[in-house]
Design an enzyme around this catalytic site. Sequence first.
Site, PDB file in Angstrom:
ATOM      1  N   HIS A 156      41.601  69.396  79.496  1.00  0.00           N
ATOM      2  CA  HIS A 156      40.583  68.570  78.850  1.00  0.00           C
ATOM      3  C   HIS A 156      41.216  67.434  78.053  1.00  0.00           C
ATOM      4  O   HIS A 156      42.392  67.492  77.703  1.00  0.00           O
ATOM      5  CB  HIS A 156      39.712  69.421  77.918  1.00  0.00           C
ATOM      6  CG  HIS A 156      38.694  70.237  78.651  1.00  0.00           C
ATOM      7  ND1 HIS A 156      38.982  71.458  79.211  1.00  0.00           N
ATOM      8  CD2 HIS A 156      37.387  69.995  78.924  1.00  0.00           C
ATOM      9  CE1 HIS A 156      37.889  71.940  79.802  1.00  0.00           C
ATOM     10  NE2 HIS A 156      36.914  71.070  79.640  1.00  0.00           N
ATOM     11  N   LYS A 160      39.053  67.610  72.225  1.00  0.00           N
ATOM     12  CA  LYS A 160      38.305  68.874  72.318  1.00  0.00           C
ATOM     13  C   LYS A 160      38.701  69.819  71.188  1.00  0.00           C
ATOM     14  O   LYS A 160      39.884  70.002  70.900  1.00  0.00           O
ATOM     15  CB  LYS A 160      38.559  69.520  73.690  1.00  0.00           C
ATOM     16  CG  LYS A 160      37.690  70.738  73.922  1.00  0.00           C
ATOM     17  CD  LYS A 160      37.634  71.096  75.396  1.00  0.00           C
ATOM     18  CE  LYS A 160      36.819  72.357  75.634  1.00  0.00           C
ATOM     19  NZ  LYS A 160      35.424  72.237  75.164  1.00  0.00           N
TER      20      LYS A 160
HETATM   21  N1  LIG Z   1      28.142  72.370  78.580  1.00  0.00           N
HETATM   22  C1  LIG Z   1      28.738  71.305  79.114  1.00  0.00           C
HETATM   23  O1  LIG Z   1      28.604  71.002  80.310  1.00  0.00           O
HETATM   24  C2  LIG Z   1      29.573  70.451  78.236  1.00  0.00           C
HETATM   25  C3  LIG Z   1      29.781  70.828  76.952  1.00  0.00           C
HETATM   26  N2  LIG Z   1      30.519  70.064  76.117  1.00  0.00           N
HETATM   27  C4  LIG Z   1      30.564  70.522  74.736  1.00  0.00           C
HETATM   28  O2  LIG Z   1      29.649  69.711  74.007  1.00  0.00           O
HETATM   29  C5  LIG Z   1      30.105  69.572  72.668  1.00  0.00           C
HETATM   30  C6  LIG Z   1      30.178  68.068  72.337  1.00  0.00           C
HETATM   31  O3  LIG Z   1      31.180  67.471  73.123  1.00  0.00           O
HETATM   32  P1  LIG Z   1      31.509  65.926  73.013  1.00  0.00           P
HETATM   33  O4  LIG Z   1      30.273  65.118  73.203  1.00  0.00           O
HETATM   34  O5  LIG Z   1      32.680  65.695  73.864  1.00  0.00           O
HETATM   35  O6  LIG Z   1      31.967  65.826  71.467  1.00  0.00           O
HETATM   36  P2  LIG Z   1      31.897  64.571  70.485  1.00  0.00           P
HETATM   37  O7  LIG Z   1      32.838  64.874  69.378  1.00  0.00           O
HETATM   38  O8  LIG Z   1      32.063  63.309  71.246  1.00  0.00           O
HETATM   39  O9  LIG Z   1      30.390  64.610  69.934  1.00  0.00           O
HETATM   40  C7  LIG Z   1      29.921  65.529  69.009  1.00  0.00           C
HETATM   41  C8  LIG Z   1      28.902  64.828  68.142  1.00  0.00           C
HETATM   42  O10 LIG Z   1      28.257  65.798  67.302  1.00  0.00           O
HETATM   43  C9  LIG Z   1      28.125  65.206  66.038  1.00  0.00           C
HETATM   44  N3  LIG Z   1      27.906  66.201  65.003  1.00  0.00           N
HETATM   45  C10 LIG Z   1      28.829  66.897  64.280  1.00  0.00           C
HETATM   46  N4  LIG Z   1      28.210  67.673  63.371  1.00  0.00           N
HETATM   47  C11 LIG Z   1      26.883  67.449  63.512  1.00  0.00           C
HETATM   48  C12 LIG Z   1      25.731  67.939  62.850  1.00  0.00           C
HETATM   49  N5  LIG Z   1      25.819  68.803  61.828  1.00  0.00           N
HETATM   50  N6  LIG Z   1      24.518  67.503  63.255  1.00  0.00           N
HETATM   51  C13 LIG Z   1      24.419  66.621  64.265  1.00  0.00           C
HETATM   52  N7  LIG Z   1      25.466  66.103  64.908  1.00  0.00           N
HETATM   53  C14 LIG Z   1      26.682  66.521  64.553  1.00  0.00           C
HETATM   54  C15 LIG Z   1      29.404  64.428  65.843  1.00  0.00           C
HETATM   55  O11 LIG Z   1      29.279  63.501  64.791  1.00  0.00           O
HETATM   56  P3  LIG Z   1      30.590  63.146  63.868  1.00  0.00           P
HETATM   57  O12 LIG Z   1      31.521  62.467  64.799  1.00  0.00           O
HETATM   58  O13 LIG Z   1      30.042  62.285  62.793  1.00  0.00           O
HETATM   59  O14 LIG Z   1      31.116  64.459  63.398  1.00  0.00           O
HETATM   60  C16 LIG Z   1      29.537  63.774  67.213  1.00  0.00           C
HETATM   61  O15 LIG Z   1      28.791  62.586  67.287  1.00  0.00           O
HETATM   62  C17 LIG Z   1      31.454  70.296  72.610  1.00  0.00           C
HETATM   63  O16 LIG Z   1      31.244  71.593  72.106  1.00  0.00           O
HETATM   64  C18 LIG Z   1      31.899  70.363  74.060  1.00  0.00           C
HETATM   65  O17 LIG Z   1      32.737  71.447  74.317  1.00  0.00           O
HETATM   66  C19 LIG Z   1      31.086  68.893  76.521  1.00  0.00           C
HETATM   67  C20 LIG Z   1      30.948  68.471  77.821  1.00  0.00           C
HETATM   68  C21 LIG Z   1      30.187  69.225  78.786  1.00  0.00           C
HETATM   69  O1  LIG Z   2      34.595  69.543  75.650  1.00  0.00           O
HETATM   70  C1  LIG Z   2      34.392  69.162  76.834  1.00  0.00           C
HETATM   71  O2  LIG Z   2      34.628  68.016  77.210  1.00  0.00           O
HETATM   72  C2  LIG Z   2      33.845  70.132  77.781  1.00  0.00           C
HETATM   73  N1  LIG Z   2      33.470  71.295  77.347  1.00  0.00           N
HETATM   74  C3  LIG Z   2      32.903  72.336  78.112  1.00  0.00           C
HETATM   75  C4  LIG Z   2      33.798  73.545  78.099  1.00  0.00           C
HETATM   76  O3  LIG Z   2      34.338  73.887  77.020  1.00  0.00           O
HETATM   77  O4  LIG Z   2      33.968  74.186  79.129  1.00  0.00           O
HETATM   78  C5  LIG Z   2      32.473  71.898  79.482  1.00  0.00           C
HETATM   79  C6  LIG Z   2      33.371  70.901  80.121  1.00  0.00           C
HETATM   80  O5  LIG Z   2      34.533  71.549  80.502  1.00  0.00           O
HETATM   81  C7  LIG Z   2      33.659  69.730  79.193  1.00  0.00           C
END
Ligand SMILES: NC(=O)C1=CN([C@@H]2O[C@H](COP(=O)(O)OP(=O)(O)OC[C@H]3O[C@@H](n4cnc5c(N)ncnc54)[C@H](OP(=O)(O)O)[C@@H]3O)[C@@H](O)[C@H]2O)C=CC1
Ligand SMILES: O=C(O)C1=N[C@H](C(=O)O)C[C@H](O)C1
Length: 267
Positions: A156, A160
């Site tokens: 990743h 992350k």
């Molecule tokens: N299920 C799936 O297919 C996927 C899951 N993921 C997961 O999704 C999650 C997010 O990933 P990603 O978008 O890359 O991460 P990012 O860090 O880009 O985005 C996370 C966002 O959440 C915000 N945030 C933090 N705390 C709060 C809060 N209390 N209330 C509202 N917003 C908040 C952050 O703001 P700030 O920066 O101000 O802290 C940031 O804008 C991760 O857990 C990742 O593992 C990711 C890709 C695919």
């Molecule tokens: O943090 C990410 O980017 C992703 N998180 C998910 C995971 O923890 O498996 C899904 C995907 O791999 C992207």
Amino acid sequence: MNKEISIVIAGPRGKMGSEAVRMVTETPHFKLVAVIDSRNEGMKLKDVADMPALDIPVYEDAPRCFSETHPDVLIDLTKPDVGKVHLEQALEHNVRPVIGTTGFSDADLERLKNLATERELGAIIAPNFAVGAVLMMKFAQMASRYLPDIEIIEKHHDQKLDAPSGTALKTAQLIREVRESKQQGHPDEKEDLKGARGAELDGIRIHSIRLPGLVAHQEVIMGGEGQTLTIKHDSMNRASFMPGVKLAVEAVMNVDHLVYGLENIIE
Ligand SMILES: NC(=O)C1=CN([C@@H]2O[C@H](COP(=O)(O)OP(=O)(O)OC[C@H]3O[C@@H](n4cnc5c(N)ncnc54)[C@H](OP(=O)(O)O)[C@@H]3O)[C@@H](O)[C@H]2O)C=CC1
Ligand SMILES: O=C(O)C1=N[C@H](C(=O)O)C[C@H](O)C1
């Protein structure tokens, strides 16, 4: 015609959240009613830098957001400690959570599952919304019956927070359902450098790589006498996750318990 589904997105400025804002606003029967952000309380989405020109309220407090906007569904794409609190708060307010946030323990999952059952409300936690990744996990589960020596390498981007990835954990859990627990490698092997053999779940080794330039990638490598089988999936961008998010939002309206994993709604 599809019934309209009103939606709140938590984490709208994030890599995934911003993609979800786009997907929801472009889907005719989805209606974005508010977002939950870690900052920008009281603003409109259109006034937040790099956000689309939408007259949507921004809340920092999830319970107040739910009480005032009464959404059908919460999509949470934040971070592990926040995602599980939002899930509970959503259920308490009769809002159906679709959680993409990863980093939940078995104990978290058990507690959240019981909560959804008590409230008879649908909830979905999907460690990976990419359909190809779900197939990779299912194929690995099938193959593990025949080639039970398995190592998982997940790669990743370096922003992350959780390791191993939710996808790697889910893959190992799916394999655990069909494979006998087994010790892999030499019984006398020892790590001269701590962590060299990776993390371990039920005998399966999981190796986590974090580098700039990567998005989300996983290989499940299985070894047998004179052969290896590699099952591999790559997400090149976050748009790859959106059809799965859309599917989950639609599916969560028709269940009354917690579903863990997209494979349970696409089979
Ligand atoms: N299920 C799936 O297919 C996927 C899951 N993921 C997961 O999704 C999650 C997010 O990933 P990603 O978008 O890359 O991460 P990012 O860090 O880009 O985005 C996370 C966002 O959440 C915000 N945030 C933090 N705390 C709060 C809060 N209390 N209330 C509202 N917003 C908040 C952050 O703001 P700030 O920066 O101000 O802290 C940031 O804008 C991760 O857990 C990742 O593992 C990711 C890709 C695919
Ligand atoms: O943090 C990410 O980017 C992703 N998180 C998910 C995971 O923890 O498996 C899904 C995907 O791999 C992207």
